[in-house]
Motif scaffolding. Structure first.
Motif, PDB file in Angstrom:
ATOM      1  N   GLU A 114       0.792  -1.203  -0.043  1.00  0.00           N
ATOM      2  CA  GLU A 114       0.049  -0.017   0.085  1.00  0.00           C
ATOM      3  C   GLU A 114       0.836   1.286   0.029  1.00  0.00           C
ATOM      4  O   GLU A 114       1.859   1.324   0.801  1.00  0.00           O
ATOM      5  CB  GLU A 114      -1.074  -0.134   1.249  1.00  0.00           C
ATOM      6  CG  GLU A 114      -1.880   1.079   1.347  1.00  0.00           C
ATOM      7  CD  GLU A 114      -2.848   1.004   2.538  1.00  0.00           C
ATOM      8  OE1 GLU A 114      -4.295   0.592   2.462  1.00  0.00           O
ATOM      9  OE2 GLU A 114      -2.386   1.218   3.615  1.00  0.00           O
ATOM     10  N   MET A 138      -2.195   6.171  -0.615  1.00  0.00           N
ATOM     11  CA  MET A 138      -3.336   5.336  -0.675  1.00  0.00           C
ATOM     12  C   MET A 138      -3.853   5.141   0.871  1.00  0.00           C
ATOM     13  O   MET A 138      -4.754   5.277   1.377  1.00  0.00           O
ATOM     14  CB  MET A 138      -3.101   4.091  -1.249  1.00  0.00           C
ATOM     15  CG  MET A 138      -3.146   3.857  -2.652  1.00  0.00           C
ATOM     16  SD  MET A 138      -2.840   2.162  -3.024  1.00  0.00           S
ATOM     17  CE  MET A 138      -4.276   1.148  -2.732  1.00  0.00           C
ATOM     18  N   ARG A 139      -2.741   5.178   1.657  1.00  0.00           N
ATOM     19  CA  ARG A 139      -2.970   5.176   3.076  1.00  0.00           C
ATOM     20  C   ARG A 139      -3.782   6.502   3.662  1.00  0.00           C
ATOM     21  O   ARG A 139      -4.484   6.493   4.561  1.00  0.00           O
ATOM     22  CB  ARG A 139      -1.709   4.999   3.995  1.00  0.00           C
ATOM     23  CG  ARG A 139      -1.470   3.663   3.981  1.00  0.00           C
ATOM     24  CD  ARG A 139      -0.321   3.234   5.137  1.00  0.00           C
ATOM     25  NE  ARG A 139       1.111   4.102   4.625  1.00  0.00           N
ATOM     26  CZ  ARG A 139       2.032   3.498   3.945  1.00  0.00           C
ATOM     27  NH1 ARG A 139       1.782   2.211   3.427  1.00  0.00           N
ATOM     28  NH2 ARG A 139       3.102   4.140   3.508  1.00  0.00           N
ATOM     29  N   ARG A 143      -5.680   8.763   1.959  1.00  0.00           N
ATOM     30  CA  ARG A 143      -6.827   8.402   1.029  1.00  0.00           C
ATOM     31  C   ARG A 143      -7.875   7.601   1.979  1.00  0.00           C
ATOM     32  O   ARG A 143      -9.015   7.985   2.565  1.00  0.00           O
ATOM     33  CB  ARG A 143      -6.900   8.053  -0.250  1.00  0.00           C
ATOM     34  CG  ARG A 143      -6.065   8.874  -1.098  1.00  0.00           C
ATOM     35  CD  ARG A 143      -6.332   8.219  -2.711  1.00  0.00           C
ATOM     36  NE  ARG A 143      -7.631   7.946  -3.233  1.00  0.00           N
ATOM     37  CZ  ARG A 143      -7.885   7.313  -4.324  1.00  0.00           C
ATOM     38  NH1 ARG A 143      -6.785   6.877  -4.862  1.00  0.00           N
ATOM     39  NH2 ARG A 143      -9.180   7.145  -4.605  1.00  0.00           N
ATOM     40  N   LYS A 144      -7.508   6.509   2.537  1.00  0.00           N
ATOM     41  CA  LYS A 144      -8.160   5.626   3.436  1.00  0.00           C
ATOM     42  C   LYS A 144      -8.415   6.398   4.709  1.00  0.00           C
ATOM     43  O   LYS A 144      -9.582   6.361   5.443  1.00  0.00           O
ATOM     44  CB  LYS A 144      -7.372   4.312   3.763  1.00  0.00           C
ATOM     45  CG  LYS A 144      -7.538   3.476   2.453  1.00  0.00           C
ATOM     46  CD  LYS A 144      -6.952   1.890   3.185  1.00  0.00           C
ATOM     47  CE  LYS A 144      -7.025   1.080   1.883  1.00  0.00           C
ATOM     48  NZ  LYS A 144      -6.537  -0.477   2.252  1.00  0.00           N
ATOM     49  N   ARG A 156     -12.262   7.459   6.340  1.00  0.00           N
ATOM     50  CA  ARG A 156     -12.426   7.092   7.571  1.00  0.00           C
ATOM     51  C   ARG A 156     -13.001   8.555   8.612  1.00  0.00           C
ATOM     52  O   ARG A 156     -13.834   8.321   9.160  1.00  0.00           O
ATOM     53  CB  ARG A 156     -11.273   6.510   8.343  1.00  0.00           C
ATOM     54  CG  ARG A 156     -11.609   5.623   9.524  1.00  0.00           C
ATOM     55  CD  ARG A 156     -10.650   4.937  10.193  1.00  0.00           C
ATOM     56  NE  ARG A 156     -11.004   4.244  11.550  1.00  0.00           N
ATOM     57  CZ  ARG A 156     -11.047   4.704  12.819  1.00  0.00           C
ATOM     58  NH1 ARG A 156     -10.930   5.909  12.724  1.00  0.00           N
ATOM     59  NH2 ARG A 156     -11.569   4.063  13.635  1.00  0.00           N
ATOM     60  N   THR A 192     -17.876   0.704   1.854  1.00  0.00           N
ATOM     61  CA  THR A 192     -16.793   1.456   2.416  1.00  0.00           C
ATOM     62  C   THR A 192     -16.535   1.682   4.037  1.00  0.00           C
ATOM     63  O   THR A 192     -15.633   1.317   4.634  1.00  0.00           O
ATOM     64  CB  THR A 192     -16.732   2.789   1.656  1.00  0.00           C
ATOM     65  OG1 THR A 192     -16.367   2.541   0.370  1.00  0.00           O
ATOM     66  CG2 THR A 192     -15.119   3.470   2.330  1.00  0.00           C
ATOM     67  N   ARG A 211     -15.664  -1.485   5.705  1.00  0.00           N
ATOM     68  CA  ARG A 211     -14.204  -1.815   5.731  1.00  0.00           C
ATOM     69  C   ARG A 211     -13.361  -0.775   6.550  1.00  0.00           C
ATOM     70  O   ARG A 211     -12.268  -1.571   6.800  1.00  0.00           O
ATOM     71  CB  ARG A 211     -13.720  -1.070   4.020  1.00  0.00           C
ATOM     72  CG  ARG A 211     -13.852  -2.315   3.078  1.00  0.00           C
ATOM     73  CD  ARG A 211     -13.055  -2.193   1.834  1.00  0.00           C
ATOM     74  NE  ARG A 211     -13.325  -1.131   1.115  1.00  0.00           N
ATOM     75  CZ  ARG A 211     -14.170  -0.756   0.164  1.00  0.00           C
ATOM     76  NH1 ARG A 211     -14.991  -1.833  -0.401  1.00  0.00           N
ATOM     77  NH2 ARG A 211     -14.410   0.676  -0.612  1.00  0.00           N
ATOM     78  N   HIS A 212     -13.946   0.239   7.098  1.00  0.00           N
ATOM     79  CA  HIS A 212     -13.270   0.671   8.264  1.00  0.00           C
ATOM     80  C   HIS A 212     -13.906   0.433   9.678  1.00  0.00           C
ATOM     81  O   HIS A 212     -13.248   0.633  10.462  1.00  0.00           O
ATOM     82  CB  HIS A 212     -13.439   2.423   7.905  1.00  0.00           C
ATOM     83  CG  HIS A 212     -12.670   2.988   6.972  1.00  0.00           C
ATOM     84  ND1 HIS A 212     -11.500   3.257   6.955  1.00  0.00           N
ATOM     85  CD2 HIS A 212     -13.249   2.967   5.621  1.00  0.00           C
ATOM     86  CE1 HIS A 212     -10.890   3.626   5.603  1.00  0.00           C
ATOM     87  NE2 HIS A 212     -11.888   3.600   4.598  1.00  0.00           N
TER      88      HIS A 212
END
Length: 209
Positions: free
Chosen positions: A5, A9-10, A12-13, A17, A51, A54-55
């Motif tokens: 990753e 990308m981290r 964006r996650k 969140r 999504t 996923r969090h």
């Protein structure tokens, strides 16, 4: 080659969140946990409902995060009030007033944190934070006993009584279920807060303040 990753990308996650948390907080502040539907949160946050999962493993886990965040803010404000000038009785009165006045300013969030019917996971969080308030009050009571401004008593028991008294006294005024009978807008908030604080301090000190 193993998937790695990227930092982008981290980020964006993490941003997604945080948007989910912020939008859930907004929903709860405006309508309680009952109004915080996953589809609504996803729409506000600009993400798919999948999504969110996923969090957060479940809706309850997401709500627990909001509960901890919101309640910790209130606990911190009470702790801050306990550092004001004056003897322990004065500081306790300031802390209780901070609790009640902040509830009056944000009635829906206060209702959600104090009394809204919630899932067992949130009830567990509610008990954790009630203990946190009680521990703050217990220390202040012990300080007051040492200073001589508060009569000798079981500080632990008195602290739990304070938490119960101030929380329970706010349930009716904050309750959105009383619509059509009396609403928070109809209440003299200053008079209500003064009455609650007077009751708590008289019970604690045995004297009229």
């Amino acid at each position: 080659m193993a998937y790695r990753e990227t930092e982008k990308m981290r980020q964006r996650k993490a941003q997604a969140r945080q948007r989910i948390i912020d939008c859930t907080y907004e929903c709860v502040a405006n309508g309680g946990f009952r109004s915080a539907r996953i589809t609504r949160i996803a729409g506000l946050a600009g993400v798919a409902t999948g999504t969110i999962y996923r969090h957060f493993e479940s809706r309850e886990d997401l709500f627990a995060e909001i509960f901890r965040t919101a309640t910790q803010r209130e606990v911190d404000k009470v702790a801050e009030a306990l550092t004001t000038d004056g003897d322990a009785a004065v500081r306790l009165e300031a802390a209780l007033r901070q609790f009640a006045e902040r509830a009056m300013r944000g009635p829906m969030m206060a209702w959600a944190l104090i009394a809204e019917p919630v899932d067992p996971k949130l009830e567990e969080e509610r008990l954790v934070y009630r203990r946190a308030y009680a521990e703050l009050f217990e220390k202040a009571i012990r300080d007051g006993i040492e200073e001589g401004c508060i009569p000798d008593q079981d500080a632990r028991q008195s602290s739990t009584c304070l938490v119960g008294a101030i929380a329970e006294s706010l349930v009716g005024p904050l309750s959105p279920t009383l619509a059509g009978q009396i609403t928070i807008a109809d209440i003299d908030k200053n008079k209500l807060v003064d009455s609650i604080i007077r009751f708590c301090m008289q019970g604690l000190t045995g004297t009229r303040r």
